[in-house]
Write a protein that holds these residues in place. Structure first.
Motif, short mmCIF file in Angstrom:
data_model
loop_
_atom_site.label_atom_id
_atom_site.label_comp_id
_atom_site.label_asym_id
_atom_site.label_seq_id
_atom_site.Cartn_x
_atom_site.Cartn_y
_atom_site.Cartn_z
N LEU A 203 0.82 -1.22 0.00
CA LEU A 203 0.00 0.00 0.00
C LEU A 203 0.85 1.27 0.00
CD1 LEU A 203 -2.79 -0.99 2.58
CD2 LEU A 203 -2.97 -0.95 0.09
N LEU A 204 2.08 1.14 0.48
CA LEU A 204 2.95 2.31 0.52
C LEU A 204 3.32 2.80 -0.88
CD1 LEU A 204 5.44 1.43 3.41
CD2 LEU A 204 3.80 3.32 3.36
N ILE A 205 3.36 1.88 -1.83
CA ILE A 205 3.82 2.24 -3.18
C ILE A 205 2.92 3.29 -3.83
CG2 ILE A 205 4.17 1.37 -5.54
CD1 ILE A 205 5.32 -1.17 -4.28
N PRO A 206 1.60 3.06 -3.97
CA PRO A 206 0.77 4.10 -4.61
C PRO A 206 0.68 5.39 -3.79
CG PRO A 206 -0.61 2.33 -3.74
CD PRO A 206 0.81 1.86 -3.66
N VAL A 207 0.66 5.27 -2.46
CA VAL A 207 0.54 6.46 -1.62
C VAL A 207 1.77 7.37 -1.77
CG1 VAL A 207 0.41 7.31 0.75
CG2 VAL A 207 -0.99 5.35 0.05
N LEU A 208 2.96 6.78 -1.61
CA LEU A 208 4.19 7.58 -1.72
C LEU A 208 4.41 8.07 -3.15
CD1 LEU A 208 6.68 5.59 0.56
CD2 LEU A 208 5.57 7.75 1.04
N PHE A 209 4.11 7.22 -4.12
CA PHE A 209 4.30 7.62 -5.53
C PHE A 209 3.48 8.86 -5.85
CE2 PHE A 209 4.44 7.66 -10.04
CZ PHE A 209 5.52 6.88 -10.43
N LEU A 210 2.23 8.88 -5.46
CA LEU A 210 1.36 10.02 -5.77
C LEU A 210 1.81 11.29 -5.03
CD1 LEU A 210 -2.16 8.32 -5.83
CD2 LEU A 210 -0.92 9.31 -7.77
N LEU A 211 2.27 11.13 -3.80
CA LEU A 211 2.73 12.29 -3.04
C LEU A 211 3.95 12.93 -3.70
CD1 LEU A 211 2.36 11.08 0.67
CD2 LEU A 211 1.06 12.90 -0.45
N PHE A 212 4.91 12.10 -4.08
CA PHE A 212 6.12 12.63 -4.73
C PHE A 212 5.82 13.17 -6.12
CE2 PHE A 212 8.28 10.18 -1.42
CZ PHE A 212 9.28 11.07 -1.07
N TYR B 196 12.23 9.49 -6.40
CA TYR B 196 12.76 10.31 -7.50
C TYR B 196 11.98 10.14 -8.80
CZ TYR B 196 15.79 11.83 -11.28
OH TYR B 196 16.27 12.43 -12.42
N CYS B 197 11.72 8.90 -9.19
CA CYS B 197 11.00 8.68 -10.47
C CYS B 197 9.61 9.31 -10.43
CB CYS B 197 10.88 7.19 -10.77
SG CYS B 197 12.44 6.46 -11.29
N ALA B 198 8.97 9.21 -9.30
CA ALA B 198 7.63 9.81 -9.16
C ALA B 198 7.70 11.32 -9.34
CB ALA B 198 7.04 9.46 -7.80
N THR B 199 8.74 11.95 -8.79
CA THR B 199 8.86 13.41 -8.95
C THR B 199 9.02 13.79 -10.42
OG1 THR B 199 11.29 13.50 -8.71
CG2 THR B 199 9.97 13.64 -6.69
N GLN B 200 9.76 12.97 -11.17
CA GLN B 200 10.02 13.30 -12.57
C GLN B 200 8.81 13.01 -13.46
OE1 GLN B 200 12.95 15.06 -13.28
NE2 GLN B 200 12.74 14.95 -11.05
N ILE B 201 8.01 12.02 -13.09
CA ILE B 201 6.75 11.78 -13.80
C ILE B 201 5.84 12.99 -13.60
CG2 ILE B 201 4.64 10.39 -13.85
CD1 ILE B 201 7.03 8.98 -15.10
N GLY B 202 5.77 13.48 -12.35
CA GLY B 202 4.98 14.68 -12.07
C GLY B 202 5.53 15.89 -12.79
N PHE B 203 6.85 16.03 -12.81
CA PHE B 203 7.52 17.14 -13.47
C PHE B 203 7.21 17.15 -14.97
CE2 PHE B 203 11.06 19.45 -15.33
CZ PHE B 203 11.41 20.39 -14.38
#
Length: 503
Positions: free
Chosen positions: A144-153, A192-199
């Motif tokens: 469950l941590l994966i989607p939660v942290l991914f979306l936050l970053f 990091y990857c999540a931040t760049q997807i958002g970026f």
């Protein structure tokens, strides 16, 4: 007798960069130097006026000799006394490029301070104890941590251009994901990857979308509808990909390309197995120190515009406070000398990444740098490549713009820097091909953001990998598959944007 099979061994990152620098040096002997005229333009972001130095349309010229012939000035083997860049100078010159606000020297200093600060924090053992405690509570629900942290970053990347701020989180999250039975790659993906997807898919990033739209002379923050849909789609696909990968690794950890480098974290976990890990008041204060610092950093970035110098100092403060707490509560036998040693060791852990950042910067220096007003090989490459797009069908032109921005990101990984160099050319080029300028901006942000996940010239990526104790070769082996998925998704959105007349 059976012949032993020779397995291909990927060259070390230092070797790869050395040969790329050599290729760049050879290009200077065959590609003439060129330059652009520049001008300052202004645009508004959230009611605040910004200015940027950009290229003047149709202003490219070759550097010529007395006879009017384009100049090809190959780099020397060695340069001295303030001469143009020499091939063998790339290491030192790359390390000292820029200032405290960025480029090589600023990021390197940032890394060493961050590494030292977290070296102190981690030496107290409180983070390790906190992770152990959380794993017990999350038993069976770790996924469950994966989607939660991914979306936050990802939101951090989309809203305020989160990038360097991800490095400290990697230092905490990677040991946690390994402890949960995953690997360092999962930790990097959800930070990091999540931040760049958002970026890359942001509708409001002040460092990429806003700058590119301002330079292209279209309303800043316009076209948010399609970008929000794009952000949702990219995040869903990325989260599903990460979860599937995480499950596979948990089932068979040896399938991970980071299995060997993760041994450091596994040994640390094994050394504490069977121990009665206590989590006392001192440990609670250490965790509180980290949380307050992270909140302080986010507040500073959003409200005060803090960047590398301020963020580094904030984490340095965190390290000092952690050391004091460790002394007072005698955490892990902390002493004044052990605090100094921990800082030194923490900085040492990121030294390899710091060297790679400097070496990668050397590639750009050999090509002449990124100043559009100076005669460089890089300017000529930019001009010639952009000219190939003119005259093509609209959809193909838009798609090639995306390809071009992806490749150019190897040389200029700064979002705002790439926008200043390419958008003054791409925006009018879009007019010529019948593609809207909004589509040209979309090509820029996708090309710039997504390839940040793999280009070895990205100081931020190398810093993140250094924090996770992983080399670029192993990361690239994993990332190629993910990049292919992102490439297909980005291509679909580029064709869709042209089809719907995205404005």
């Amino acid at each position: 007798m059976k012949k032993e099979k020779k397995s291909f061994s990927m060259p070390d990152m230092y070797i790869i960069i050395f040969f790329v620098v050599m290729l760049a040096a050879l290009l200077t002997y065959v590609v003439p130097q060129g330059y652009f005229a520049t001008e300052d333009i202004s645009y508004e972001v959230a009611g605040e006026e910004k200015t940027k130095t950009v290229i003047v349309e149709d202003s490219f010229q070759y550097v010529t000799d007395d006879d009017g012939n384009p100049v090809k000035q190959g780099v020397k083997l060695f340069a001295s006394g303030g001469e143009n860049q020499g091939f063998l100078n790339y290491m030192f010159e790359g390390l000292v490029t820029g200032d405290k606000n960025g480029s090589a020297v600023g990021i390197i200093a940032f890394l060493l301070v961050i590494g030292g600060a977290f070296g102190i924090v981690l030496s107290t053992g409180s983070v390790e104890a906190g992770i152990s405690k959380m794993i017990v509570k999350m038993k069976g629900k770790e996924i469950l941590l994966i989607p939660v942290l991914f979306l936050l970053f990802s939101l951090g990347g989309a809203v305020f251009g989160m990038g360097e701020e991800a490095i400290p989180f990697v230092l905490i999250v990677v040991p946690m994901t390994v402890a949960m039975g995953y690997d360092a790659i999962v930790g990097i993906m959800i930070t990091y990857c999540a931040t760049q997807i958002g970026f890359a898919t942001s509708w409001m990033n002040p460092f990429s979308v806003a700058v590119a739209q301002g330079i292209s002379q279209i309303p800043v923050m316009s076209g948010a509808g399609l970008r929000i849909i794009m952000w949702i789609v990219f995040n869903i696909v990325s989260i599903v990909f990460t979860i599937m990968y995480a499950k596979k690794i948990k089932k068979n950890p040896e399938l991970s390309v980071s299995y060997e480098s993760d041994e450091f974290y596994r040994k640390d976990l094994e050394s504490n197995m069977g121990k009665d890990i206590k989590f006392g008041i001192g440990d609670t204060l250490i965790i509180l120190d980290i949380v307050i610092t992270l909140i302080w950093v986010v507040w500073g970035v959003i409200k005060k515009g803090y960047y590398i110098p301020e963020i580094a100092t904030q984490f340095f403060t965190m390290g000092i406070i952690a050391g004091i707490i460790g002394l007072v509560f005698k955490l892990n036998n902390t002493t004044l000398n052990s605090i100094a040693l921990s800082f030194r060791n923490g900085s040492k852990d990121l030294l390899t990444a710091a060297l790679v950042i400097g070496m990668a910067q050397g590639i750009i220096l050999v090509l002449g740098g990124t100043d559009p007003a100076q005669g460089t090989v890089l300017n000529t490459i930019l001009f010639k490549t952009s000219g190939l797009i003119a005259g093509l069908p609209q959809a193909l032109s838009a798609w090639i713009m995306y390809i071009f921005q992806s490749i150019f990101n190897f040389f200029v990984v700064s979002g705002s820097g790439q926008a200043a160099l390419t958008m003054p050319i791409m925006a009018p080029l879009a007019d010529l091909t019948g593609v809207s300028r909004q589509v040209a901006v979309l090509a820029f942000q996708l090309g710039d953001g997504l390839t940040n996940l793999i280009v070895p010239t990205s100081g931020l990526l190398i810093a993140v990998l250094g924090a996770a104790r992983m080399d670029w070769n192993r990361w690239a082996k994993f990332q190629v598959k993910f990049q292919l998925i992102l490439f297909v998704l980005a291509s679909i959105f580029m064709f869709l944007a042209v089809a719907i007349g995205y404005q």
